[in-house]
Write a protein that holds these residues in place. Structure first.
Motif, mmCIF file in Angstrom:
data_model
loop_
_atom_site.group_PDB
_atom_site.id
_atom_site.type_symbol
_atom_site.label_atom_id
_atom_site.label_comp_id
_atom_site.label_asym_id
_atom_site.label_seq_id
_atom_site.Cartn_x
_atom_site.Cartn_y
_atom_site.Cartn_z
ATOM 1 N N ASP A 115 24.543 -17.742 52.119
ATOM 2 C CA ASP A 115 23.317 -18.622 52.727
ATOM 3 C C ASP A 115 22.830 -19.902 51.558
ATOM 4 O O ASP A 115 22.199 -20.770 51.945
ATOM 5 C CB ASP A 115 21.921 -17.690 52.562
ATOM 6 C CG ASP A 115 22.163 -16.466 53.361
ATOM 7 O OD1 ASP A 115 23.160 -15.916 52.806
ATOM 8 O OD2 ASP A 115 21.291 -15.823 53.657
ATOM 9 N N GLU B 270 17.574 -18.367 58.646
ATOM 10 C CA GLU B 270 15.873 -17.952 58.520
ATOM 11 C C GLU B 270 14.913 -18.707 58.567
ATOM 12 O O GLU B 270 13.824 -18.367 58.218
ATOM 13 C CB GLU B 270 16.124 -16.854 57.278
ATOM 14 C CG GLU B 270 16.942 -15.800 57.772
ATOM 15 C CD GLU B 270 16.903 -14.660 56.374
ATOM 16 O OE1 GLU B 270 15.965 -14.914 55.463
ATOM 17 O OE2 GLU B 270 17.596 -13.636 56.532
ATOM 18 N N LEU C 235 19.404 -13.705 44.035
ATOM 19 C CA LEU C 235 18.336 -14.591 45.076
ATOM 20 C C LEU C 235 17.683 -13.578 45.973
ATOM 21 O O LEU C 235 18.168 -12.635 46.299
ATOM 22 C CB LEU C 235 19.026 -15.557 45.851
ATOM 23 C CG LEU C 235 18.230 -16.565 46.569
ATOM 24 C CD1 LEU C 235 17.456 -17.500 45.698
ATOM 25 C CD2 LEU C 235 19.306 -17.273 47.405
ATOM 26 N N PHE D 111 14.003 -11.683 47.768
ATOM 27 C CA PHE D 111 12.798 -10.782 47.386
ATOM 28 C C PHE D 111 13.106 -9.571 46.770
ATOM 29 O O PHE D 111 14.486 -9.048 46.644
ATOM 30 C CB PHE D 111 11.949 -10.788 48.609
ATOM 31 C CG PHE D 111 11.144 -11.767 48.974
ATOM 32 C CD1 PHE D 111 10.119 -12.333 48.337
ATOM 33 C CD2 PHE D 111 11.703 -13.132 49.719
ATOM 34 C CE1 PHE D 111 9.247 -13.424 48.578
ATOM 35 C CE2 PHE D 111 11.091 -14.168 50.185
ATOM 36 C CZ PHE D 111 9.720 -14.446 49.522
ATOM 37 N N PRO E 176 14.065 -16.597 51.334
ATOM 38 C CA PRO E 176 14.258 -16.994 49.758
ATOM 39 C C PRO E 176 15.110 -18.517 49.445
ATOM 40 O O PRO E 176 14.845 -18.980 48.471
ATOM 41 C CB PRO E 176 15.104 -15.852 49.223
ATOM 42 C CG PRO E 176 15.043 -14.941 50.135
ATOM 43 C CD PRO E 176 14.615 -15.404 51.668
ATOM 44 N N VAL E 177 15.974 -18.543 50.382
ATOM 45 C CA VAL E 177 16.852 -19.812 50.427
ATOM 46 C C VAL E 177 15.886 -21.077 50.469
ATOM 47 O O VAL E 177 16.054 -22.043 49.891
ATOM 48 C CB VAL E 177 18.033 -19.807 51.090
ATOM 49 C CG1 VAL E 177 18.584 -21.246 51.380
ATOM 50 C CG2 VAL E 177 18.958 -18.848 51.158
ATOM 51 N N PHE F 256 25.554 -15.498 47.549
ATOM 52 C CA PHE F 256 25.655 -15.094 48.930
ATOM 53 C C PHE F 256 25.739 -16.634 49.591
ATOM 54 O O PHE F 256 25.441 -17.393 49.143
ATOM 55 C CB PHE F 256 24.316 -14.570 49.358
ATOM 56 C CG PHE F 256 23.913 -13.037 48.812
ATOM 57 C CD1 PHE F 256 25.143 -12.440 48.802
ATOM 58 C CD2 PHE F 256 22.833 -13.002 48.312
ATOM 59 C CE1 PHE F 256 24.776 -10.787 48.268
ATOM 60 C CE2 PHE F 256 22.503 -11.758 47.747
ATOM 61 C CZ PHE F 256 23.289 -10.659 47.909
#
Ligand code: SF4
Lengths: 383, 92
Positions: free
Chosen positions: A98, A357, A145, A147, A70-71, A96
């Motif tokens: 990330d 990720e 943020l 999924f 997602p990032v 978060f």
């Protein structure tokens, strides 16, 4: 640790590597190329690199790392919106970890924090809600943020805020949905993936049905997969067995966590708080219909986009970035013109270099960068 | 972002707010149980249950039987693989 160690046993992995090889070799001969398997989820990408699975797979299988970080798919304009929100003097902006280093067009959240904005990293959206309770004279915004995996947690947090009349809490909602993006990849004429490692924790929330429908419609093998090395290897094996039999369907390798119907209380909370957006912009991929959610009218009071004016400008990525091509599996990360220099995890040009990720960061951190760059050099047509 | 960690529920702290305590590798932390309780699964019944924890929420119960079934399949695959290997060795 229970439910972790037993899915990491090296001798079992050994047998699986061999079994995968046996199955993949004839399939790859028939295709006259490697079998292409896409893992959609960034969590899987991370595990594949962390446990060095890719290097040990036979040449007959090629893993394509999909857009499920997602990032990495957060458009630059949305990062700018975060910075604009965070720089308001009354705001405590929570996120978060990330997301801190994703480049915006001017700065990242990390740079905004260094410049004096009150930005705090939290572990859970509930921590953000607690901050709001403790700081009634400030506006606490949580940067939502991710999924479907993270949607129940943010939805339940909004429901709690509503119940407790916490009026100084809101969400900046950037949740995205898995199915539309998968479909848009599958609809693309240049896309040649033979099977999918399906995100285990998205499935834990939404259940089997959405993916079963895709498997049937596009006639592609799909396996819902856990995040330990043996999970991933077992699911590759299951995908190859499906390819061999010529009967693609959805299977669930991760039945210890994923129930057929998904998580009903979570889905109910999501339905109350979120509704689909007409479209949502993905970094490197462009706008995709109904691929994001926003907050419903009923909970508008907790919507940072409605509460504060958000610029919401579209900003193009630097032109040398090839993130979109990497996300679609058209090129490997190291084939990007700027991979390794100037784009590095310390100085990311594209978001795929930011998160652990992201495929580019994974190749950079776990691969042999020099070797990869040499390979890129060789692959270039000589002038 | 989508990862989680297994933990075991050891205590209910606040039944109304659906809060409990989970043991994650020896560390106890407060987690929200709203996603794993409903009419058929009252909050007290979750004590002792292993769950997958994600951003402070118990997102799913971990099914012991399914876990051992998966491991069983892995074992069988390993066995089969060993047999294939032995066959190949004999042929050589
Ligand atoms: S190397 Fe950098 S710019 Fe190129 S695709 Fe990866 S993240 Fe994007």
């Amino acid at each position: 640790m229970k439910y972790v160690d037993e899915f990491r046993q090296p001798e079992k992995a050994e047998a699986l590597f061999k079994a995968i090889d046996n199955l993949a070799a004839p399939l790859s001969d028939k295709l006259a190329r490697a079998v292409h398997i896409m893992e959609f989820c960034g969590g899987h990408t991370h595990a594949i690199f962390r446990f060095g699975l890719e290097q040990r797979l036979s040449k007959s299988v090629e893993l394509i790392h999909g857009p499920g970080c997602p990032v990495c798919v957060l458009p630059m304009g949305r990062v700018d919106d975060c910075v604009a929100l965070a720089e308001r003097p009354e705001v405590i902006f929570t996120t978060f970890g990330d997301a801190m280093r994703v480049p915006g067009s001017q700065k990242s959240l990390l740079q905004a924090k260094a410049d004096g904005a009150d930005i705090r990293m939290v572990y859970s959206p509930l921590d953000a809600l607690n901050l709001a309770k403790k700081n009634p004279d400030r506006e606490v915004i949580f940067f939502a943020l991710g999924f479907e995996t993270t949607m129940p947690s943010t939805a339940l947090t909004v429901l709690q805020a509503a119940e407790g009349n916490i009026s100084n809490f809101s969400l900046f909602c950037n949740h995205i949905t898995t199915v539309p993006i998968l479909e848009s990849l599958l609809d693309s004429p240049t896309f040649n993936i033979d099977g999918f490692v399906v995100p285990g924790h998205v499935s834990m929330v939404v259940g089997e049905k959405p993916f079963a429908t895709i498997a049937e419609r596009y006639k592609k093998p799909m396996v819902i997969t856990g995040f330990e090395p043996l999970d991933i290897l077992q699911s590759l094996h299951m995908l190859l067995v499906q390819l061999q039999s010529g009967k693609p369907c959805l299977e669930n390798q991760y039945a210890r966590v994923v129930q057929k119907a998904g998580n009903i209380p979570g889905l109910m909370a999501m339905q109350k708080v979120f509704e689909l957006r007409e479209k949502f912009d993905w970094r490197g991929l462009g706008e995709i219909d109904k691929s994001g959610v926003k907050i419903t009218e009923e909970y508008a009071a907790f919507d940072a986009e409605r509460k504060f004016a958000v610029p919401n400008l579209k900003v193009d990525d630097p032109h040398e970035c090839q993130c979109g091509e990497v996300l679609k599996g058209e090129i490997k990360p190291w084939q990007c013109k700027v991979f390794g220099a100037p784009c590095t995890p310390q100085n990311p040009l594209g978001a795929l270099m930011v998160s652990s990720e992201g495929a580019c960061a994974a190749y950079y951190s776990f691969g042999n960068t020099k070797e990869l760059l040499d390979k890129r050099q060789e692959a270039r047509p000589s002038k | 972002m989508c990862l989680g960690i297994p933990g075991q529920i050891v205590e209910i702290i606040d039944a109304e707010k659906k809060l409990g305590k989970a043991d994650v590798s020896g560390v106890k932390r407060v987690i929200n149980l709203a996603c794993i309780v409903d009419e058929d699964n009252p909050i007290q019944s979750t004590i002792g249950q292993w769950v997958l924890i994600h951003v402070g929420f118990a997102m799913s119960k971990i099914d012991e039987q399914e876990a051992s079934r998966t491991l069983q399949l892995l074992n069988e695959l390993g066995e089969a693989q060993r047999e294939i290997l032995e066959m190949e060795l004999k042929q050589q």
